[in-house]
Design a protein around this motif. Structure first.
Motif, mmCIF file in Angstrom:
data_model
loop_
_atom_site.group_PDB
_atom_site.id
_atom_site.type_symbol
_atom_site.label_atom_id
_atom_site.label_comp_id
_atom_site.label_asym_id
_atom_site.label_seq_id
_atom_site.Cartn_x
_atom_site.Cartn_y
_atom_site.Cartn_z
ATOM 1 N N CYS A 1 0.862 -1.197 0.000
ATOM 2 C CA CYS A 1 0.000 0.000 0.000
ATOM 3 C C CYS A 1 0.889 1.235 0.000
ATOM 4 O O CYS A 1 0.866 2.055 0.911
ATOM 5 C CB CYS A 1 -0.923 -0.018 1.213
ATOM 6 N N THR A 2 1.684 1.367 -1.062
ATOM 7 C CA THR A 2 2.667 2.440 -1.161
ATOM 8 C C THR A 2 1.994 3.790 -1.365
ATOM 9 O O THR A 2 0.842 3.860 -1.787
ATOM 10 C CB THR A 2 3.620 2.157 -2.331
ATOM 11 N N ALA A 3 2.747 4.837 -1.082
ATOM 12 C CA ALA A 3 2.158 6.180 -1.119
ATOM 13 C C ALA A 3 1.655 6.526 -2.515
ATOM 14 O O ALA A 3 0.569 7.073 -2.665
ATOM 15 C CB ALA A 3 3.178 7.203 -0.641
ATOM 16 N N ARG A 4 2.470 6.223 -3.522
ATOM 17 C CA ARG A 4 2.088 6.700 -4.846
ATOM 18 C C ARG A 4 1.318 5.700 -5.710
ATOM 19 O O ARG A 4 0.254 6.028 -6.196
ATOM 20 C CB ARG A 4 3.315 7.215 -5.582
ATOM 21 N N LYS A 5 1.842 4.514 -5.907
ATOM 22 C CA LYS A 5 1.120 3.548 -6.747
ATOM 23 C C LYS A 5 0.794 2.290 -5.956
ATOM 24 O O LYS A 5 1.467 1.268 -6.105
ATOM 25 C CB LYS A 5 1.968 3.186 -7.984
ATOM 26 N N PRO A 6 -0.223 2.357 -5.118
ATOM 27 C CA PRO A 6 -0.568 1.196 -4.295
ATOM 28 C C PRO A 6 -0.905 -0.018 -5.164
ATOM 29 O O PRO A 6 -1.545 0.116 -6.201
ATOM 30 C CB PRO A 6 -1.795 1.669 -3.509
ATOM 31 N N LYS A 7 -0.427 -1.182 -4.740
ATOM 32 C CA LYS A 7 -0.609 -2.403 -5.531
ATOM 33 C C LYS A 7 -1.903 -3.109 -5.135
ATOM 34 O O LYS A 7 -1.901 -4.228 -4.612
ATOM 35 C CB LYS A 7 0.605 -3.322 -5.322
ATOM 36 N N CYS A 8 -3.020 -2.436 -5.423
ATOM 37 C CA CYS A 8 -4.331 -2.954 -5.009
ATOM 38 C C CYS A 8 -4.625 -4.330 -5.614
ATOM 39 O O CYS A 8 -5.324 -5.140 -5.018
ATOM 40 C CB CYS A 8 -5.424 -1.967 -5.379
ATOM 41 N N ALA A 9 -4.097 -4.579 -6.792
ATOM 42 C CA ALA A 9 -4.421 -5.833 -7.479
ATOM 43 C C ALA A 9 -3.944 -7.050 -6.702
ATOM 44 O O ALA A 9 -4.547 -8.115 -6.752
ATOM 45 C CB ALA A 9 -3.795 -5.825 -8.878
ATOM 46 N N GLN B 1 -8.537 0.549 -5.584
ATOM 47 C CA GLN B 1 -8.692 0.995 -6.967
ATOM 48 C C GLN B 1 -8.602 -0.207 -7.897
ATOM 49 O O GLN B 1 -7.776 -1.090 -7.687
ATOM 50 C CB GLN B 1 -7.591 1.996 -7.335
ATOM 51 N N GLU B 2 -9.419 -0.181 -8.917
ATOM 52 C CA GLU B 2 -9.344 -1.247 -9.928
ATOM 53 C C GLU B 2 -8.158 -0.988 -10.851
ATOM 54 O O GLU B 2 -7.777 0.140 -11.063
ATOM 55 C CB GLU B 2 -10.628 -1.305 -10.758
#
Length: 218
Positions: free
Chosen positions: A196-204, A216-217
DNA sequence: ATCCCGAGGG
DNA sequence: CCCTCTGGAT
């Protein structure tokens, strides 16, 4: 991004699910700061302010070889400490604080790290976050310290909408069992650092996504 | 609110 | 280049 309305009981249930997922994903979550003693953990934690643990871990072996304990560091000058920590950033302030901190440990605490939060917070360079982390990691005293990672995840997970770290911490402590507080802190930090990084969270690939209102999708 | 401060990622 | 990294003191 506002959080959906949610009852307390519903939020508690979500917190339980989040805790289980964290335990599954990070069964042995603990600090990644290199240290052998409570003193070294305190120093490493002070150094970690606005710095990556990686940069701290690259600096501390040489620092601790030269200044292994409070007595040794108390006899140094900030100028002697600076070369060891220059690459970490904020090095002038940190060098000054660490020497003063070591001197206070020797003068007022027999060279040992105090186990009371108030005493820790009176030390130069030690605020609420650092004191809470050291108590938990060095002595197993329960508490959820809130740093940039924990604050970000608490907000995204809608576990707290408070602004100050102390209020976020208090709110989180109300949602998780006391025996899991220290674990929750370290697990959220690890999850924030790598997923869950600040800029590009790895939601997938995030194991908390099913319980996260901010996911986010794609 | 602002300053301290270097390094790595995007 | 801009943002971020386990903040704290003024």
């Amino acid at each position: 991004m506002a959080c959906p309305k949610e009852g307390l009981e519903e939020k508690r249930k979500r917190a339980r699910a989040i805790l289980e997922a964290l335990k599954e994903a990070y069964p042995k979550a603990r600090t990644e700061l290199r240290h052998e003693t409570p003193f070294q953990l305190l120093v490493a934690t002070v150094l970690s302010a606005q710095a990556t643990d990686r940069s701290v871990n690259e600096a501390t072996p040489a620092l601790f070889a030269r200044f292994p304990d409070a007595k040794a560091l108390a006899e140094a000058t900030p100028e002697e400490v600076e070369p060891f920590i220059r690459r970490i950033g904020l090095y002038k302030t940190k060098a000054k604080n660490l020497v003063a901190l070591a001197q206070r440990l020797v003068a007022e605490h027999g060279g040992e790290v105090p186990r009371e939060k108030a005493a820790l917070m009176r030390l130069p360079g030690v605020g609420w976050k650092t004191a809470t982390v050291v108590l938990g990691a060095a002595f197993g005293i329960p508490g959820i310290a809130v740093d940039t990672h924990v604050a970000r995840l608490a907000r995204r997970l809608c576990l707290s909408e408070a602004k100050s770290p102390e209020k976020i911490g208090a709110e989180l402590e109300g949602l998780f069992p006391k025996e899991d507080w220290v674990f929750v802190h370290h697990a959220l930090v690890l999850h924030g650092r790598y997923v869950c990084t600040a800029r590009k969270p790895k939601c997938a690939t995030c194991v908390l996504a099913p319980h996260c209102p901010s996911r986010q999708e794609g």
